[in-house]
Design a protein around this motif. Structure first.
Motif, mmCIF file in Angstrom:
data_model
loop_
_atom_site.group_PDB
_atom_site.id
_atom_site.type_symbol
_atom_site.label_atom_id
_atom_site.label_comp_id
_atom_site.label_asym_id
_atom_site.label_seq_id
_atom_site.Cartn_x
_atom_site.Cartn_y
_atom_site.Cartn_z
ATOM 1 N N HIS A 33 35.392 42.447 41.761
ATOM 2 C CA HIS A 33 36.093 43.073 40.637
ATOM 3 C C HIS A 33 36.942 44.257 41.101
ATOM 4 O O HIS A 33 38.064 44.445 40.638
ATOM 5 N N LEU A 34 36.421 45.050 42.019
ATOM 6 C CA LEU A 34 37.165 46.215 42.502
ATOM 7 C C LEU A 34 38.449 45.792 43.221
ATOM 8 O O LEU A 34 39.487 46.444 43.090
ATOM 9 N N VAL A 35 38.376 44.704 43.990
ATOM 10 C CA VAL A 35 39.578 44.218 44.668
ATOM 11 C C VAL A 35 40.593 43.716 43.649
ATOM 12 O O VAL A 35 41.789 44.033 43.732
ATOM 13 N N VAL A 36 40.144 42.937 42.673
ATOM 14 C CA VAL A 36 41.054 42.393 41.660
ATOM 15 C C VAL A 36 41.761 43.513 40.906
ATOM 16 O O VAL A 36 42.952 43.413 40.589
ATOM 17 N N GLU A 37 41.050 44.594 40.632
ATOM 18 C CA GLU A 37 41.658 45.724 39.921
ATOM 19 C C GLU A 37 42.805 46.347 40.712
ATOM 20 O O GLU A 37 43.720 46.926 40.134
ATOM 21 N N ARG A 38 42.763 46.229 42.040
ATOM 22 C CA ARG A 38 43.823 46.808 42.870
ATOM 23 C C ARG A 38 45.030 45.875 43.010
ATOM 24 O O ARG A 38 46.033 46.263 43.610
ATOM 25 N N LEU A 39 44.927 44.644 42.501
ATOM 26 C CA LEU A 39 45.992 43.652 42.689
ATOM 27 C C LEU A 39 46.535 43.224 41.328
ATOM 28 O O LEU A 39 46.055 42.253 40.731
ATOM 29 N N PRO A 40 47.539 43.895 40.820
ATOM 30 C CA PRO A 40 47.996 43.649 39.446
ATOM 31 C C PRO A 40 48.615 42.280 39.224
ATOM 32 O O PRO A 40 48.628 41.782 38.094
ATOM 33 N N ARG A 41 49.154 41.643 40.257
ATOM 34 C CA ARG A 41 49.855 40.367 40.073
ATOM 35 C C ARG A 41 49.084 39.188 40.652
ATOM 36 O O ARG A 41 49.674 38.152 40.958
ATOM 37 N N ILE A 42 47.816 39.298 40.752
ATOM 38 C CA ILE A 42 47.011 38.251 41.369
ATOM 39 C C ILE A 42 47.009 36.984 40.518
ATOM 40 O O ILE A 42 46.991 37.032 39.289
ATOM 41 N N ARG A 43 47.055 35.843 41.181
ATOM 42 C CA ARG A 43 46.904 34.557 40.491
ATOM 43 C C ARG A 43 45.424 34.315 40.169
ATOM 44 O O ARG A 43 44.540 34.783 40.856
ATOM 45 N N ARG A 44 45.169 33.571 39.105
ATOM 46 C CA ARG A 44 43.814 33.185 38.700
ATOM 47 C C ARG A 44 42.922 34.398 38.444
ATOM 48 O O ARG A 44 41.718 34.362 38.695
ATOM 49 N N ARG A 45 43.495 35.480 37.962
ATOM 50 C CA ARG A 45 42.721 36.708 37.739
ATOM 51 C C ARG A 45 41.477 36.439 36.891
ATOM 52 O O ARG A 45 40.367 36.790 37.279
ATOM 53 N N ARG A 46 41.658 35.824 35.719
ATOM 54 C CA ARG A 46 40.528 35.621 34.826
ATOM 55 C C ARG A 46 39.508 34.673 35.430
ATOM 56 O O ARG A 46 38.301 34.896 35.335
ATOM 57 N N LEU A 47 39.977 33.632 36.072
ATOM 58 C CA LEU A 47 39.056 32.682 36.701
ATOM 59 C C LEU A 47 38.208 33.372 37.768
ATOM 60 O O LEU A 47 36.994 33.168 37.851
ATOM 61 N N ILE A 48 38.841 34.187 38.604
ATOM 62 C CA ILE A 48 38.114 34.872 39.680
ATOM 63 C C ILE A 48 37.094 35.847 39.113
ATOM 64 O O ILE A 48 35.934 35.895 39.550
ATOM 65 N N LEU A 49 37.508 36.625 38.112
ATOM 66 C CA LEU A 49 36.588 37.603 37.528
ATOM 67 C C LEU A 49 35.416 36.919 36.835
ATOM 68 O O LEU A 49 34.256 37.341 36.993
ATOM 69 N N ASP A 50 35.687 35.862 36.069
ATOM 70 C CA ASP A 50 34.613 35.168 35.370
ATOM 71 C C ASP A 50 33.656 34.502 36.355
ATOM 72 O O ASP A 50 32.429 34.557 36.187
#
Length: 315
Positions: A182-199
């Motif tokens: 989650h911390l990495v995803v928060e640092r990457l605003p344009r990441i693909r599959r954001r919701r899928l990765i977090l869930d």
């Protein structure tokens, strides 16, 4: 340094800088590095006599044998330039991730970085966000930290299922844990599959450590059934720790998802023994093959709902 490097004999204490450089880089060197120690004439002589071999436009291996996987990764990084790091699935596998084929070498470069042509089988990805905390401080060649590697591997995956499998496997193999993803995803605003990765990370942190278990959890949620505990620890009759795929504790309903490992007689017998222990303890146990979750989801849910109601659920 790679495992390949650790198994090689250390240079003598009085070895020159070139010898130590080649040791650290698994006998792979770029032209610019070689020119700090040798003349162009000396380099050409080593290639002409077979002592060195040019494996890319400005990259050499200092032998004439086959190039192994570690050396190919070095060649990829050196061809891309000093800002390149191993990324995604390549970096995750260098850090110990198992279970995924090695198709290509993935590199990560800053968006503004210039690079030359890359060897076949190397894919370069650009990023505007590569903070120092996302790069492993030790080890060679440089690579991204485990959580960043997993996030990038998931967003670069060919399919959503592959992305979910990578995230789940990283938790199951204890490469990552807690809220690291989650911390990495928060640092990457344009990441693909954001919701899928977090869930997927949230579910995997909660105990769903395989794609089959994640598929089962999705079915349960869609059907409005109570959510199970995943990877519940139980003790069998011999006192050994057993992990249940899904356990509806209030109603003592236990679900096992049978994957491809059940084609192995030893695995099948181990699971039968675990099943018998559960039955002896009085739990209701349901078993579903992994393919049924996708081919016959309504039948899976119907049987699960019936078992929960028989055990007293009134939802």
């Amino acid at each position: 340094m790679s495992l390949n490097g650790l198994n090689r004999r250390l240079p003598a204490d009085d070895a020159d800088e070139l010898t130590w450089l080649l040791f650290r880089q698994d006998d792979v060197i770029s032209l610019s590095q070689a020119l700090r120690h040798l003349s162009r004439k000396a380099i050409r002589h080593r290639v002409a006599t077979g002592r060195w071999r040019q494996v890319h436009r400005a990259v050499f291996v200092t032998h004439n044998g086959p190039v192994n996987a570690d050396q190919f990764q070095w060649a990829a990084v050196l061809a891309a330039g000093p800002s390149a790091v191993l990324g995604g699935l390549t970096a995750a596998q260098a850090g110990g991730l198992r279970g995924f084929p090695r198709r290509v070498v993935h590199l990560l470069l800053p968006a503004a970085c210039r690079r030359g042509p890359l060897p076949p089988g190397v894919v370069a990805h650009r990023t505007t966000r590569l903070p120092s905390e996302d790069v492993l401080a030790v080890g060679q060649p440089r690579r991204t930290m485990p959580a960043r590697s997993i996030v990038d591997a998931a967003q670069w995956a060919a399919t959503d299922d592959e992305a979910r499998s990578i995230v789940a496997a990283a938790f199951q193999q204890r490469m990552v844990g807690g809220d690291e993803v989650h911390l990495v995803v928060e640092r990457l605003p344009r990441i693909r599959r954001r919701r899928l990765i977090l869930d997927t990370a949230a579910d995997a942190a909660g105990g769903s450590h395989s794609l089959n278990e994640l598929d089962f959890l999705r079915l349960v949620r869609r059907a409005g059934l109570p959510e199970p505990t995943r990877q519940q620890v139980r003790r069998d009759a011999a006192g050994r720790r057993r992990y249940l795929d899904a356990y509806f504790e209030e109603w003592q309903v236990h679900v096992e998802i049978d994957g491809s490992q059940h084609l192995d007689p030893a695995h099948a017998w181990a699971d039968m023994r675990r099943q018998n222990d559960v039955w002896i303890d009085g739990d209701r146990l349901l078993r579903f093959p992994a393919w049924a979750l996708r081919a016959h989801p309504h039948d899976v849910i119907a049987q699960l709902r019936a078992a929960l109601r028989a055990a007293g659920w009134r939802g």
